[in-house]
Write an enzyme that holds these catalytic residues in place. Sequence first.
Site, PDB file in Angstrom:
ATOM      1  N   ASP A   1       0.841  -1.195   0.000  1.00 18.27           N
ATOM      2  CA  ASP A   1       0.000   0.000   0.000  1.00 18.27           C
ATOM      3  C   ASP A   1       0.874   1.242   0.000  1.00 18.27           C
ATOM      4  O   ASP A   1       0.995   1.947   1.005  1.00 18.27           O
ATOM      5  CB  ASP A   1      -0.925  -0.026   1.223  1.00 18.27           C
ATOM      6  CG  ASP A   1      -1.951  -1.141   1.127  1.00 18.27           C
ATOM      7  OD1 ASP A   1      -2.334  -1.503  -0.010  1.00 18.27           O
ATOM      8  OD2 ASP A   1      -2.363  -1.658   2.173  1.00 18.27           O
TER       9      ASP A   1
ATOM     10  N   LYS B   1     -11.166  -6.117  -6.922  1.00 19.26           N
ATOM     11  CA  LYS B   1     -12.598  -6.176  -6.557  1.00 19.26           C
ATOM     12  C   LYS B   1     -13.482  -5.872  -7.773  1.00 19.26           C
ATOM     13  O   LYS B   1     -14.250  -4.906  -7.785  1.00 19.26           O
ATOM     14  CB  LYS B   1     -12.905  -5.214  -5.417  1.00 19.26           C
ATOM     15  CG  LYS B   1     -12.167  -5.565  -4.128  1.00 19.26           C
ATOM     16  CD  LYS B   1     -12.648  -4.720  -2.967  1.00 19.26           C
ATOM     17  CE  LYS B   1     -11.954  -5.063  -1.670  1.00 19.26           C
ATOM     18  NZ  LYS B   1     -10.529  -4.694  -1.615  1.00 19.26           N
TER      19      LYS B   1
HETATM   20  O1  C5P Z   1      -1.972  -1.960   6.833  1.00 17.91           O
HETATM   21  P1  C5P Z   1      -2.950  -3.064   7.040  1.00 17.91           P
HETATM   22  O2  C5P Z   1      -2.334  -4.324   7.598  1.00 17.91           O
HETATM   23  O3  C5P Z   1      -4.179  -2.623   7.812  1.00 17.91           O
HETATM   24  O4  C5P Z   1      -3.415  -3.422   5.552  1.00 17.91           O
HETATM   25  C1  C5P Z   1      -4.436  -4.323   5.293  1.00 17.91           C
HETATM   26  C2  C5P Z   1      -4.678  -4.431   3.825  1.00 17.91           C
HETATM   27  O5  C5P Z   1      -5.841  -5.207   3.623  1.00 17.91           O
HETATM   28  C3  C5P Z   1      -4.923  -3.126   3.113  1.00 17.91           C
HETATM   29  O6  C5P Z   1      -4.439  -3.278   1.778  1.00 17.91           O
HETATM   30  C4  C5P Z   1      -6.430  -2.996   3.098  1.00 17.91           C
HETATM   31  O7  C5P Z   1      -6.907  -2.254   2.014  1.00 17.91           O
HETATM   32  C5  C5P Z   1      -6.837  -4.452   2.952  1.00 17.91           C
HETATM   33  N1  C5P Z   1      -8.169  -4.740   3.448  1.00 17.91           N
HETATM   34  C6  C5P Z   1      -8.574  -4.465   4.754  1.00 17.91           C
HETATM   35  N2  C5P Z   1      -9.825  -4.783   5.162  1.00 17.91           N
HETATM   36  C7  C5P Z   1     -10.659  -5.365   4.316  1.00 17.91           C
HETATM   37  C8  C5P Z   1     -10.283  -5.656   3.019  1.00 17.91           C
HETATM   38  C9  C5P Z   1      -9.009  -5.323   2.614  1.00 17.91           C
HETATM   39  O8  C5P Z   1      -7.799  -3.950   5.546  1.00 17.91           O
HETATM   40  N3  C5P Z   1     -11.842  -5.695   4.750  1.00 17.91           N
END
Ligand code: C5P
Length: 235
Positions: free
Chosen positions: A17, A68
């Site tokens: 990200d 998605k």
């Molecule tokens: O930084 P972090 O560990 O929170 O990143 C989680 C990743 O998973 C990000 O890319 C976020 O967009 C994705 N994601 C999420 N929750 C969801 C679906 C996808 O955090 N429900």
Amino acid sequence: MTAKINDLRDRMIVALDVPTIWDAYRIVSELGDGATFYKIGYRLAFAGGLDLSRQLISEGKKVFLDLKLHDIGNTVTEGVDSLTKLGVTFLTVHAYPQTMRGAVEGRADSDLKLLAVTALTSYDDGDLRDAGYGLAVRDLVRLRAQQARSAGIDGIVCSAAETEIVRDIIGPDMVIVTPGIRPAGSAAGDQKRTLTPGEAVRVGADHLVIGRPIIRAADPRGAAAAIMDEIAAAS
Ligand code: C5P
């Protein structure tokens, strides 16, 4: 055919990200063989991330393309068919029956694995009502997990908190991929209901998507190694 991957290291998926492919590549270089699987979302996909996917795959990494997709079935079929040529491992689509059937047709007999997003985790029951739905989030997740299984989808992306419910519905062969993972002691950030890597594995997650606890760590390689150790211990 099961969608499960055998290499234990592939259970950890690092979310790239970051805004540019140069930022992404810096992380990949820093992690070296400490990470084998990367997630590329909208931000990077629309900024050179598809070329980066090709590059990573040519270097032996696996890629989860988090696009998605959702459109009329025929358009989804054609889009997924194009993506099969990229060589990515996972691709997300929204769990609408027409969309999922279109995606399965587009995937055909390629190695691409399709993951369905049942209900976006930023939605609560009120958001679903606003969007015109008559179902609570929990019921929509159950319904769509069943529909994903019937459509021939390979796995489900869901919050760690939903993992047990989803596993009951889809059975052992489909994969479950969960974000919202935080090693003990790391900042939750905007994630609300988090599980540690060990807890997520124990409730039935096959792959854990982890972003900030690795990519924003002072020592990303050390952070990734500690998470892998925790996954291995719980597996
Ligand atoms: O930084 P972090 O560990 O929170 O990143 C989680 C990743 O998973 C990000 O890319 C976020 O967009 C994705 N994601 C999420 N929750 C969801 C679906 C996808 O955090 N429900």
